[in-house]
Scaffold this motif. Sequence first.
Motif, PDB file in Angstrom:
ATOM      1  N   ASP A   1      25.855 -90.493  67.563  1.00 29.09           N
ATOM      2  CA  ASP A   1      24.563 -90.010  67.077  1.00 29.09           C
ATOM      3  C   ASP A   1      24.163 -90.756  65.811  1.00 29.09           C
ATOM      4  OD1 ASP A   1      22.319 -88.629  66.382  1.00 29.09           O
ATOM      5  OD2 ASP A   1      23.243 -86.644  66.388  1.00 29.09           O
ATOM      6  N   THR A   2      23.205 -91.670  65.945  1.00 21.82           N
ATOM      7  CA  THR A   2      22.730 -92.421  64.782  1.00 21.82           C
ATOM      8  C   THR A   2      21.679 -91.659  63.986  1.00 21.82           C
ATOM      9  OG1 THR A   2      21.053 -93.575  66.103  1.00 21.82           O
ATOM     10  CG2 THR A   2      23.216 -94.624  65.912  1.00 21.82           C
ATOM     11  N   THR A   3      21.345 -90.441  64.441  1.00 23.90           N
ATOM     12  CA  THR A   3      20.430 -89.570  63.696  1.00 23.90           C
ATOM     13  C   THR A   3      21.200 -88.405  63.054  1.00 23.90           C
ATOM     14  OG1 THR A   3      19.924 -88.175  65.629  1.00 23.90           O
ATOM     15  CG2 THR A   3      18.562 -90.123  65.280  1.00 23.90           C
ATOM     16  N   LEU A   4      22.495 -88.575  62.927  1.00 29.05           N
ATOM     17  CA  LEU A   4      23.374 -87.522  62.436  1.00 29.05           C
ATOM     18  C   LEU A   4      22.991 -87.078  61.024  1.00 29.05           C
ATOM     19  CD1 LEU A   4      25.971 -86.004  63.287  1.00 29.05           C
ATOM     20  CD2 LEU A   4      27.264 -87.788  62.105  1.00 29.05           C
ATOM     21  N   ASP A   5      23.014 -85.761  60.825  1.00 30.56           N
ATOM     22  CA  ASP A   5      22.833 -85.217  59.484  1.00 30.56           C
ATOM     23  C   ASP A   5      23.798 -84.044  59.295  1.00 30.56           C
ATOM     24  OD1 ASP A   5      21.692 -83.003  60.781  1.00 30.56           O
ATOM     25  OD2 ASP A   5      19.643 -83.691  60.428  1.00 30.56           O
ATOM     26  N   TYR A   6      23.828 -83.503  58.085  1.00 29.11           N
ATOM     27  CA  TYR A   6      24.811 -82.475  57.780  1.00 29.11           C
ATOM     28  C   TYR A   6      24.565 -81.191  58.572  1.00 29.11           C
ATOM     29  CZ  TYR A   6      28.578 -80.577  54.989  1.00 29.11           C
ATOM     30  OH  TYR A   6      29.786 -80.049  54.589  1.00 29.11           O
ATOM     31  N   LYS A   7      23.306 -80.902  58.855  1.00 28.34           N
ATOM     32  CA  LYS A   7      22.986 -79.712  59.641  1.00 28.34           C
ATOM     33  C   LYS A   7      23.602 -79.812  61.037  1.00 28.34           C
ATOM     34  CE  LYS A   7      19.057 -76.906  61.216  1.00 28.34           C
ATOM     35  NZ  LYS A   7      17.570 -76.779  61.215  1.00 28.34           N
ATOM     36  N   LYS A   8      23.480 -80.995  61.656  1.00 29.67           N
ATOM     37  CA  LYS A   8      24.072 -81.192  62.978  1.00 29.67           C
ATOM     38  C   LYS A   8      25.601 -81.096  62.927  1.00 29.67           C
ATOM     39  CE  LYS A   8      20.711 -84.277  65.269  1.00 29.67           C
ATOM     40  NZ  LYS A   8      20.628 -85.599  65.949  1.00 29.67           N
ATOM     41  N   MET A   9      26.200 -81.709  61.903  1.00 35.44           N
ATOM     42  CA  MET A   9      27.649 -81.677  61.803  1.00 35.44           C
ATOM     43  C   MET A   9      28.171 -80.262  61.607  1.00 35.44           C
ATOM     44  SD  MET A   9      28.925 -84.606  62.420  1.00 35.44           S
ATOM     45  CE  MET A   9      30.609 -84.288  61.913  1.00 35.44           C
ATOM     46  N   THR A  10      27.457 -79.482  60.831  1.00 32.18           N
ATOM     47  CA  THR A  10      27.863 -78.089  60.635  1.00 32.18           C
ATOM     48  C   THR A  10      27.778 -77.314  61.941  1.00 32.18           C
ATOM     49  OG1 THR A  10      27.093 -78.137  58.345  1.00 32.18           O
ATOM     50  CG2 THR A  10      27.382 -75.975  59.348  1.00 32.18           C
ATOM     51  N   ALA A  11      26.712 -77.523  62.694  1.00 32.96           N
ATOM     52  CA  ALA A  11      26.526 -76.811  63.961  1.00 32.96           C
ATOM     53  C   ALA A  11      27.608 -77.176  64.969  1.00 32.96           C
ATOM     54  CB  ALA A  11      25.148 -77.119  64.527  1.00 32.96           C
TER      55      ALA A  11
ATOM     56  N   PRO B   1      35.514 -93.093  72.794  1.00 34.75           N
ATOM     57  CA  PRO B   1      36.370 -92.958  71.614  1.00 34.75           C
ATOM     58  C   PRO B   1      36.146 -93.975  70.494  1.00 34.75           C
ATOM     59  CG  PRO B   1      37.526 -94.210  73.274  1.00 34.75           C
ATOM     60  CD  PRO B   1      36.140 -93.938  73.838  1.00 34.75           C
ATOM     61  N   ASP B   2      35.204 -94.914  70.634  1.00 34.33           N
ATOM     62  CA  ASP B   2      35.088 -96.039  69.697  1.00 34.33           C
ATOM     63  C   ASP B   2      34.911 -95.585  68.253  1.00 34.33           C
ATOM     64  OD1 ASP B   2      34.361 -96.673  72.391  1.00 34.33           O
ATOM     65  OD2 ASP B   2      33.652 -98.619  71.708  1.00 34.33           O
ATOM     66  N   PHE B   3      35.657 -96.213  67.351  1.00 34.29           N
ATOM     67  CA  PHE B   3      35.554 -95.887  65.929  1.00 34.29           C
ATOM     68  C   PHE B   3      34.386 -96.592  65.254  1.00 34.29           C
ATOM     69  CE2 PHE B   3      40.041 -94.918  66.737  1.00 34.29           C
ATOM     70  CZ  PHE B   3      40.101 -93.639  66.228  1.00 34.29           C
ATOM     71  N   ASN B   4      34.098 -97.827  65.688  1.00 32.36           N
ATOM     72  CA  ASN B   4      33.035 -98.613  65.073  1.00 32.36           C
ATOM     73  C   ASN B   4      32.173 -99.274  66.141  1.00 32.36           C
ATOM     74  OD1 ASN B   4      33.626 -98.472  62.124  1.00 32.36           O
ATOM     75  ND2 ASN B   4      35.568 -99.345  62.775  1.00 32.36           N
ATOM     76  N   CYS B   5      30.919 -99.510  65.789  1.00 32.42           N
ATOM     77  CA  CYS B   5      29.989-100.214  66.664  1.00 32.42           C
ATOM     78  C   CYS B   5      29.632-101.545  65.999  1.00 32.42           C
ATOM     79  CB  CYS B   5      28.721 -99.381  66.879  1.00 32.42           C
ATOM     80  SG  CYS B   5      27.533-100.158  67.986  1.00 32.42           S
TER      81      CYS B   5
ATOM     82  N   ASP C   1      31.112 -95.303  64.446  1.00 30.35           N
ATOM     83  CA  ASP C   1      30.782 -94.840  65.794  1.00 30.35           C
ATOM     84  C   ASP C   1      31.324 -93.428  65.994  1.00 30.35           C
ATOM     85  OD1 ASP C   1      30.265 -94.797  68.658  1.00 30.35           O
ATOM     86  OD2 ASP C   1      30.442 -96.968  68.686  1.00 30.35           O
ATOM     87  N   ILE C   2      31.365 -92.983  67.238  1.00 34.31           N
ATOM     88  CA  ILE C   2      31.739 -91.611  67.559  1.00 34.31           C
ATOM     89  C   ILE C   2      33.157 -91.258  67.114  1.00 34.31           C
ATOM     90  CG2 ILE C   2      32.452 -92.275  69.886  1.00 34.31           C
ATOM     91  CD1 ILE C   2      31.581 -89.545  70.877  1.00 34.31           C
ATOM     92  N   GLY C   3      34.055 -92.242  67.110  1.00 32.32           N
ATOM     93  CA  GLY C   3      35.416 -91.957  66.669  1.00 32.32           C
ATOM     94  C   GLY C   3      35.457 -91.413  65.254  1.00 32.32           C
ATOM     95  N   ALA C   4      34.572 -91.944  64.402  1.00 36.44           N
ATOM     96  CA  ALA C   4      34.481 -91.445  63.028  1.00 36.44           C
ATOM     97  C   ALA C   4      33.897 -90.035  63.000  1.00 36.44           C
ATOM     98  CB  ALA C   4      33.631 -92.393  62.183  1.00 36.44           C
ATOM     99  N   ILE C   5      32.937 -89.782  63.898  1.00 37.91           N
ATOM    100  CA  ILE C   5      32.350 -88.445  63.999  1.00 37.91           C
ATOM    101  C   ILE C   5      33.396 -87.437  64.461  1.00 37.91           C
ATOM    102  CG2 ILE C   5      30.631 -87.035  65.214  1.00 37.91           C
ATOM    103  CD1 ILE C   5      28.869 -89.581  65.373  1.00 37.91           C
ATOM    104  N   MET C   6      34.187 -87.820  65.467  1.00 36.82           N
ATOM    105  CA  MET C   6      35.221 -86.913  65.973  1.00 36.82           C
ATOM    106  C   MET C   6      36.298 -86.665  64.919  1.00 36.82           C
ATOM    107  SD  MET C   6      35.730 -87.711  70.026  1.00 36.82           S
ATOM    108  CE  MET C   6      36.071 -89.464  69.907  1.00 36.82           C
ATOM    109  N   ALA C   7      36.570 -87.661  64.076  1.00 36.48           N
ATOM    110  CA  ALA C   7      37.544 -87.466  63.002  1.00 36.48           C
ATOM    111  C   ALA C   7      37.039 -86.425  62.007  1.00 36.48           C
ATOM    112  CB  ALA C   7      37.819 -88.799  62.302  1.00 36.48           C
ATOM    113  N   PHE C   8      35.743 -86.443  61.720  1.00 35.79           N
ATOM    114  CA  PHE C   8      35.116 -85.437  60.860  1.00 35.79           C
ATOM    115  C   PHE C   8      35.281 -84.048  61.494  1.00 35.79           C
ATOM    116  CE2 PHE C   8      31.867 -82.754  59.201  1.00 35.79           C
ATOM    117  CZ  PHE C   8      31.365 -83.291  58.032  1.00 35.79           C
ATOM    118  N   ILE C   9      34.984 -83.959  62.799  1.00 29.89           N
ATOM    119  CA  ILE C   9      35.081 -82.679  63.496  1.00 29.89           C
ATOM    120  C   ILE C   9      36.520 -82.163  63.475  1.00 29.89           C
ATOM    121  CG2 ILE C   9      34.858 -81.545  65.746  1.00 29.89           C
ATOM    122  CD1 ILE C   9      32.510 -83.489  66.303  1.00 29.89           C
ATOM    123  N   GLU C  10      37.482 -83.057  63.721  1.00 30.49           N
ATOM    124  CA  GLU C  10      38.890 -82.642  63.723  1.00 30.49           C
ATOM    125  C   GLU C  10      39.335 -82.182  62.341  1.00 30.49           C
ATOM    126  OE1 GLU C  10      43.388 -84.314  64.734  1.00 30.49           O
ATOM    127  OE2 GLU C  10      41.635 -85.588  65.113  1.00 30.49           O
TER     128      GLU C  10
END
Length: 259
Positions: free
Chosen positions: A123-133, A149-153, A162-171
């Motif tokens: 998600d290249t439109t990611l913001d803190y509200k989305k991450m919290t949800a 699973p890619d970490f970088n694009c 990339d999403i791998g970094a997002i999933m690391a935040f979620i974890e």
Amino acid sequence: MNIQDVRCFLLDMDGTFYLGETIIPGSLEFIRRVQETGRDFLFLTNNSSHNAAFYVQRLKRMGLEVTREKVLTSGEATAAVVQSLYPGKRAFVLGNTFLLEEMREAGVEVDQRNPEIVVVGYDTTLDYKKMTAVCDFVRAGLPYIATHPDFNCPTETGFAPDIGAIMAFIEASTGRRADRVVGKPHTGIVDAARKRTGLTAGQMAMVGDRLYTDIETGLKSGMLSILVMSGETTPQMLADYPNKPDLVFDRLADMIPLL
């Protein structure tokens, strides 16, 4: 299996065919040679920030006109997995508008307020509200599917998270990893490619610039694995990586003499 036996090349896009809006020299010539020799190709991208129609237009700007059927995204493959495993379930989708459109086109009901499952994309439109949800829903125990699973694009100027970094935040926030990842090197996108082409793994080659996605896809699925050094992988990364590709080229065009 050698390169002469390949009937269809599964081609990564970012870092393999182009970088951002810049085509890698020789890419068009490679496609022409593939077609001249009676072989086929399918673009197989983990990047779920855009849909197939977007990539068709990007390729057209670069001088290659293809139909939508020549592009398979991890978003499309994820939608198929969701429909198979969670038919009729409402999905919270963390992603760009393109990913939400792909889900809806496949018949997945998108519900960002009261979902039954969670789908996470790049998600290249990611913001803190989305991450919290998304963390709230994952923490609540809903089934959690990730597109890839890619970490970088890779970009023209370096790399974007990339999403791998997002999933690391979620974890880090929830203590949970995705229950299922669909994109390369996992089976969901390979199954979709087999269905799209009608070919077996032994008739295809996976070509890409990333060891842990593209090359692992080939190695795990029984396809010829071909690494191009035009994107993420450096010589040192290749030397350090335990699983080696079947073939290594600087770029797609270097394969032309072998076809």
